[in-house]
Design a protein around this motif. Structure first.
Motif, PDB file in Angstrom:
ATOM      1  N   THR A  45       0.823  -0.989  -0.129  1.00 10.68           N
ATOM      2  CA  THR A  45      -0.101  -0.009  -0.029  1.00 10.68           C
ATOM      3  C   THR A  45       0.799   1.125   0.020  1.00 10.68           C
ATOM      4  OG1 THR A  45      -0.046  -0.001   2.497  1.00 10.68           O
ATOM      5  CG2 THR A  45      -2.033  -1.178   1.244  1.00 10.68           C
ATOM      6  N   LEU A  87      -6.170   2.140   1.568  1.00 10.96           N
ATOM      7  CA  LEU A  87      -5.973   1.120   0.856  1.00 10.96           C
ATOM      8  C   LEU A  87      -5.638  -0.110   1.822  1.00 10.96           C
ATOM      9  CD1 LEU A  87      -4.061   2.596  -2.117  1.00 10.96           C
ATOM     10  CD2 LEU A  87      -6.429   2.057  -2.010  1.00 10.96           C
ATOM     11  N   LYS A  88      -5.574  -1.188   1.182  1.00 10.56           N
ATOM     12  CA  LYS A  88      -5.091  -2.715   1.987  1.00 10.56           C
ATOM     13  C   LYS A  88      -4.393  -3.671   1.012  1.00 10.56           C
ATOM     14  CE  LYS A  88      -9.918  -4.120   1.448  1.00 10.56           C
ATOM     15  NZ  LYS A  88     -11.148  -4.516   2.037  1.00 10.56           N
ATOM     16  N   ASN A 133      -9.139  -4.350  -2.967  1.00 13.98           N
ATOM     17  CA  ASN A 133      -9.569  -3.232  -2.984  1.00 13.98           C
ATOM     18  C   ASN A 133     -10.884  -2.863  -3.711  1.00 13.98           C
ATOM     19  OD1 ASN A 133      -7.401  -1.485  -1.107  1.00 13.98           O
ATOM     20  ND2 ASN A 133      -6.493  -3.231  -2.217  1.00 13.98           N
TER      21      ASN A 133
END
Length: 776
Positions: free
Chosen positions: A536, A577-578, A582
């Motif tokens: 990220t 974010l991850k 997403n």
């Protein structure tokens, strides 16, 4: 032995208590010539940053950036609507946790100047006011209106509950609190200012209180019992002189010094000169004047929080980069290092500059497409039946869009009139779009083709953000009055019996009733896509192939986009974010050219695609006719950048024309002007909130923001600039203003362009008329 140890511990405990008791209580005061911190002279080197425009996860980084640049304080607005989104329900958690922001600032060695409102401005939706105030049909904001004052008092009392314990007198970082904001540009009721001051005191604020305003507006809100600072974007010497004229004692302070400017949709991205900023802040430091840089870090107006200016109606972009020393993404810039170098020579005893924090990581996201769609007209909420249309607020709606639907009586081609469109409307007949109406261009009508009885008329109206500044802040959304059809014979008939669909949107996600399916569409719709990350970081979502609307990433609303520019990307903070999958949801009102998105490493802040970015104040072939009209006055301006005043025998007029005959620089074909005020029969400045430019012979609106409206936008950093891109029409140049009503005029005040000598007016004529000039 135990007794000796116990006695030793007790003695040390009493000694520690004694030493603690002897520690002096921190103090901050306003002296005759300087601020006094703990009794010693103190110069405030401050910068504005808004915690609401920065992800909470990045607050500390941005504060550390400010400290490393050389600041000793930060200035922070509170936006009332950010904390009381629903009547009586306050939120101080998450990104609204201003107390934590203040504690964090103190931990990083920064004091805090608080600006709680109730009015803020700041290019924020409705100037920070909660939308639900407009449910009161007769409310008069920023006045002694009883309901407005009652709610303001409740809000400020809540602010005090949360923040009064963090005043410097209690060991906290807050050294000053502002009373209202730039009220002198709106009104002159000093008793109202006194009431807001009293509410702050009642809320527990005992530290110094202050008001701020531009140099010309100071006299409208200055009270002897409240400290005053002045706001400006250039020429500190002249502007501090204006402050001294109304405040003979006390330290000098610029409450807002502008190193750049904000952007509006359809206009060029603004930048500010590094050299001018360093020169002017250096002047203030040399004269031991305090200041706050607005903005030191602009950040992003996430969600639906961006506001608008009016007139003309100009909604602001979600990017609030501001060409600030610290960029939208928190990056160090050329302006940052120039100021850091400057400040290093003015540090106070014991101060050192920390190392500049490293930038947060940035990632690319490969292009991906949206694969699911939810057409808006197939995903509507329950409707409300209504005889006549009303605004959004009447249907208990704050944000989003609203659909008005009725059946047409049928008949030949006619004109559909809407009073009024706030702000962007699309008109459909039986599901086919027939027109788009844009409030920026004052578009409120369209041609209606021949129809059959029972044909369905849909009017989808998007709210772009309420006006945040000036006399038009009572800005209700949707359709504000009525809809009627005008036939070829000139007769009009109001359309009745409507179904109203309030499409409420929020910053936390889309409505639960929206259902997606596989596919694409060019009609108003929600679009869904996914992308996968193995790491990220910050990125800039490229939305250049899309039309107009909003974006949510993992439930966080990034703000508004519009393909007309100038911004073509949306800042995505890394913490939102991850790793892994997403989700992106795009609401596009006008439809995309391509359903493609990507994450870029650099923002696109200055890409205009709309040919006519701003409505010009001269129609094709139009020419002002002044032959045979006697000037009310003619004269010459001096060189330089100071305010200049021209006075003449009082005359009546509704239409004012200033004609520039030449410029001070030889062979200079341009006319430029920063600000203009007219004087009444007593020599006082006339209110400008109803002014409207009806003609300007030339405006540069492609190469820069040179529209004529800039001469009464209260900002000396923006100017009317005649056309220079492509061709440069020669003198004379004229601008005509409709004052809104007949006025007695005895003169005017003119502010030349500040940062450049080009176009500064030398010889001029003034014309006044009670009716519109010929040719217009």
């Amino acid at each position: 032995m135990k007794k000796k140890i116990s006695f030793f511990i007790i003695c040390n405990l009493f000694l520690a208590i004694g030493l603690f008791a002897q520690q002096p209580t921190p103090t901050f005061a306003i002296g005759d010539s300087s601020f006094l911190l703990n009794g010693k002279p103190y110069v405030i080197r401050c910068g504005e940053m808004h915690f609401a425009r920065i992800p909470k996860e990045y607050w500390r980084h941005r504060l550390q950036m400010a400290k490393a640049m050389g600041l000793n304080a930060v200035c922070a607005y509170l936006f009332w609507n950010f904390h009381e989104t629903e009547l009586g329900k306050f939120n101080w958690d998450g990104n609204a946790d201003v107390a934590e922001f203040c504690r964090m600032a103190q931990q990083e060695g920064l004091y805090v100047i608080l600006r709680p409102g109730p009015y803020a401005c700041a290019e924020w939706e409705f100037g920070g006011f909660p939308w639900w105030l407009l449910k009161q049909k007769d409310i008069k904001l920023r006045t002694q209106d009883p309901y407005y004052l009652e709610r303001s008092r409740i809000y400020l009392k809540e602010v005090g509950r949360v923040l009064a314990p963090l005043q410097v007198s209690d060991g906290g970082p807050i050294i000053m609190t502002q009373v209202e904001n730039e009220y002198g540009s709106y009104g002159n009721d000093k008793e109202y200012i006194g009431k807001v001051r009293d509410y702050l005191k009642e809320a527990g604020f005992s530290i110094p209180l202050f008001t701020c305003d531009g140099p010309s507006q100071l006299k409208n809100d200055v009270r002897d019992d409240i400290f005053s600072v002045v706001n400006f974007g250039g020429n500190p010497q002249a502007n501090f002189k204006a402050l001294r004229e109304i405040r003979s004692k006390g330290p000098l302070m610029c409450g807002e010094y502008y190193p750049g400017w904000f952007d509006s949709w359809g206009t060029k991205h603004h930048t500010g000169s590094v050299g001018n900023v360093v020169k002017e802040i250096g002047y203030m430091l040399d004269h031991k004047a305090s200041f706050s840089i607005y903005m030191v870090h602009g950040g992003t107006t996430f969600g639906l929080w961006s506001g608008a200016n009016c007139p003309p109606f100009l909604p602001q972009t979600s990017s609030y980069d501001y060409d600030a020393p610290i960029s939208e993404a928190g990056w160090d810039t050329e302006k940052y290092y120039a100021l850091r170098k400057l400040f290093s020579g003015y540090l106070q005893d014991g101060e050192t500059l920390p190392a500049v924090p490293t930038r947060n990581p940035v990632i690319k996201i490969p292009a991906f497409t949206t694969t699911e769609v939810a057409p808006m007209f197939s995903n509507l909420p329950a409707f409300i039946s209504a005889k006549q249309v009303q605004n959004m607020e009447a249907y208990d709606q704050g944000y989003g869009s609203i659909l008005y639907r009725t059946q047409l009586p049928g008949g030949p081609a006619s004109v559909l009139n809407i009073q009024e469109v706030h702000d962007f409307a699309q008109v459909f007949v039986n599901g086919r779009k027939i027109a788009t109406l844009d409030r920026r261009r004052n578009e409120n009508s369209c041609k209606l083709p021949a129809t059959q009885k029972g044909d369905v008329l849909d009017i989808l109206v998007e709210a772009m953000g309420r006006v945040n500044y000036g006399g038009y802040i009572h800005d209700r959304k949707g359709i504000t009055d009525k809809v009627f059809i005008t036939g070829s014979n000139g007769e009009s008939k109001e359309l009745l019996d409507w179904k109203i669909y309030p499409i409420k949107l929020s910053n936390d996600g889309i409505p639960a009733y929206v259902k997606f399916r596989q596919g694409k569409t060019s009609m108003p719709a929600f679009h869904k896509g996914k992308f996968v990350l193995n790491k990220t970081g910050d990125t800039f979502l490229d939305v250049s192939t899309w039309g107009k609307g909003l974006v949510w990433v993992n439930g966080h609303c990034l703000g508004r986009f519009w393909n007309i520019g100038p911004t073509q990307t949306m800042y995505v903070p890394g913490p939102w974010l991850k790793k892994g999958s997403n989700e992106v949801i795009v609401l596009d009102y006008t439809g995309p050219k391509k359903n493609v998105l990507a994450g870029l490493e650099l923002p696109i802040l200055d890409s205009l695609t709309e040919k006519a970015t701003v409505k010009k104040h001269r129609k094709d072939g139009q020419a002002l006719v002044l032959a045979g009209v006697k000037p009310a006055y003619q004269g010459s301006f001096d060189t330089g950048i100071a305010w200049q005043t021209a006075k003449f025998n009082t005359a009546q007029g509704r239409y004012f024309c200033l004609e520039a005959l030449n410029a001070h620089r030889e062979n200079d074909p341009f006319t430029t002007m920063a600000e203009l005020y007219l004087l009444d029969e007593n020599g006082k400045e006339l209110p400008r909130n109803k002014w409207k430019v009806v003609y300007a012979d030339s405006e540069e609106i492609q190469g820069e923001d040179g529209k004529a409206d800039n001469i009464f936008d209260l900002q000396n950093t923006t100017v009317w600039h005649t056309k220079w891109q492509g061709d440069s029409p020669k003198h004379p140049h004229q601008v005509v203003i409709d004052l809104g009503a007949l006025q007695h005029i005895s003169g005017f005040k003119y502010l030349p362009r500040q940062e450049s000598p080009n176009g500064r007016i030398k010889d001029f004529r003034v014309y006044l008329s009670q009716t519109m000039f010929k040719g217009l």
